[in-house]
Design a protein around this motif. Structure first.
Motif, PDB file in Angstrom:
ATOM      1  N   UNK A   1      -9.557  37.293  23.144  1.00 28.91           N
ATOM      2  CA  UNK A   1      -9.592  36.462  24.354  1.00 28.91           C
ATOM      3  C   UNK A   1     -10.872  36.783  25.105  1.00 28.91           C
ATOM      4  N   UNK A   2     -11.673  35.750  25.326  1.00 30.14           N
ATOM      5  CA  UNK A   2     -12.945  35.895  26.029  1.00 30.14           C
ATOM      6  C   UNK A   2     -12.888  35.151  27.355  1.00 30.14           C
ATOM      7  N   UNK A   3     -13.517  35.719  28.361  1.00 30.06           N
ATOM      8  CA  UNK A   3     -13.628  35.079  29.670  1.00 30.06           C
ATOM      9  C   UNK A   3     -15.100  34.957  30.035  1.00 30.06           C
ATOM     10  N   UNK A   4     -15.368  34.053  30.948  1.00 24.68           N
ATOM     11  CA  UNK A   4     -16.742  33.936  31.454  1.00 24.68           C
ATOM     12  C   UNK A   4     -16.986  35.099  32.413  1.00 24.68           C
ATOM     13  N   UNK A   5     -18.134  35.767  32.281  1.00 22.20           N
ATOM     14  CA  UNK A   5     -18.412  36.863  33.230  1.00 22.20           C
ATOM     15  C   UNK A   5     -18.654  36.296  34.627  1.00 22.20           C
TER      16      UNK A   5
ATOM     17  N   UNK B   1      -7.769  26.944  29.082  1.00 20.71           N
ATOM     18  CA  UNK B   1      -7.945  27.891  27.981  1.00 20.71           C
ATOM     19  C   UNK B   1      -8.176  27.088  26.706  1.00 20.71           C
ATOM     20  N   UNK B   2      -9.295  27.360  26.047  1.00 25.24           N
ATOM     21  CA  UNK B   2      -9.582  26.712  24.762  1.00 25.24           C
ATOM     22  C   UNK B   2      -9.119  27.641  23.656  1.00 25.24           C
ATOM     23  N   UNK B   3      -8.123  27.196  22.874  1.00 23.01           N
ATOM     24  CA  UNK B   3      -7.531  28.007  21.813  1.00 23.01           C
ATOM     25  C   UNK B   3      -7.572  27.224  20.513  1.00 23.01           C
TER      26      UNK B   3
ATOM     27  N   UNK C   1      -9.543  40.841  25.871  1.00 20.89           N
ATOM     28  CA  UNK C   1      -8.345  41.316  25.187  1.00 20.89           C
ATOM     29  C   UNK C   1      -8.515  41.087  23.697  1.00 20.89           C
ATOM     30  N   UNK C   2      -7.907  41.963  22.906  1.00 27.17           N
ATOM     31  CA  UNK C   2      -7.838  41.728  21.469  1.00 27.17           C
ATOM     32  C   UNK C   2      -6.571  42.346  20.917  1.00 27.17           C
ATOM     33  N   UNK C   3      -6.109  41.772  19.819  1.00 30.00           N
ATOM     34  CA  UNK C   3      -4.863  42.216  19.204  1.00 30.00           C
ATOM     35  C   UNK C   3      -4.900  41.832  17.733  1.00 30.00           C
TER      36      UNK C   3
END
Length: 188
Positions: free
Chosen positions: A180-184, A5-7, A168-170
């Motif tokens: 939060x983004x994921x690869x499709x 996870x790149x944060x 996800x978002x908050x």
């Protein structure tokens, strides 16, 4: 299998540092700090580029989290120190106990091995390191502060299209927005 996870914390215009190299535009509230500690509780290892490592290591192992500091800071400092840390650098010669030094030329092989060996989150930080490991990153996390800084170091200085899906978002009381983004999946 581990997940990378790149944060990084950013301004809303996508910079992790201002033009002078400062990161003090982020003003986290207690809600954000508690969320960060919750995340760190689930991390199996930190993977840092040298500059981010230097920005994190001394404050969280020496200065912050001491008696008299807010409880949320003390908790984050404790969690930080208990988590294995890897720093990817060609200039550092030594690192303290609890930190593993990895040469940049070995980054892909080391992170590939860690993903195979560790069943947990490998928290990646540092934009240049992230670019070198782009194909190994599973999720991209952005905590965007409600400020425009107009220039500096970008979140991810890539020159290619990297399609992502919002998972996800908050929002936090301070105005910080988490995404939060994921690869499709392949073919989407």
């Amino acid at each position: 299998m581990g997940k990378v996870i790149y944060w990084m914390n950013t301004s809303i215009d996508g910079y992790i540092e201002d033009a002078d190299g400062g990161m003090d535009f982020m003003e986290p509230d207690e809600d954000f700090q508690e969320a960060a500690s919750d995340h760190v509780r689930r991390i199996s290892a930190f993977l840092f580029g040298r500059r981010l490592y230097e920005a994190m290591e001394a404050p969280w192992t020496q200065e912050l989290g001491k008696d008299g500091a807010p409880a949320v800071e003390r908790e984050f400092a404790r969690l930080y120190k208990e988590t294995p840390r890897y720093v990817f650098s060609d200039t550092l010669q030594t690192v303290p106990e609890g930190v593993t030094l990895v040469r940049r030329e070995d980054a892909v092989s080391v992170v590939t091995r860690l993903k195979d060996e560790i069943d947990g989150i490998l928290q990646l930080g540092g934009p240049e390191l992230a670019v070198s490991l782009l194909d190994l990153i599973d999720e991209f996390w952005v905590y965007a502060a409600p400020v425009i800084i107009g220039g500096g170091k970008p979140y991810l200085p890539v020159g290619e299209n990297v399609p992502l899906r919002l998972a996800e978002q908050r929002s936090f009381a301070s105005g910080i927005m988490f995404r939060r983004y994921v690869r499709p999946p392949a073919g989407h």
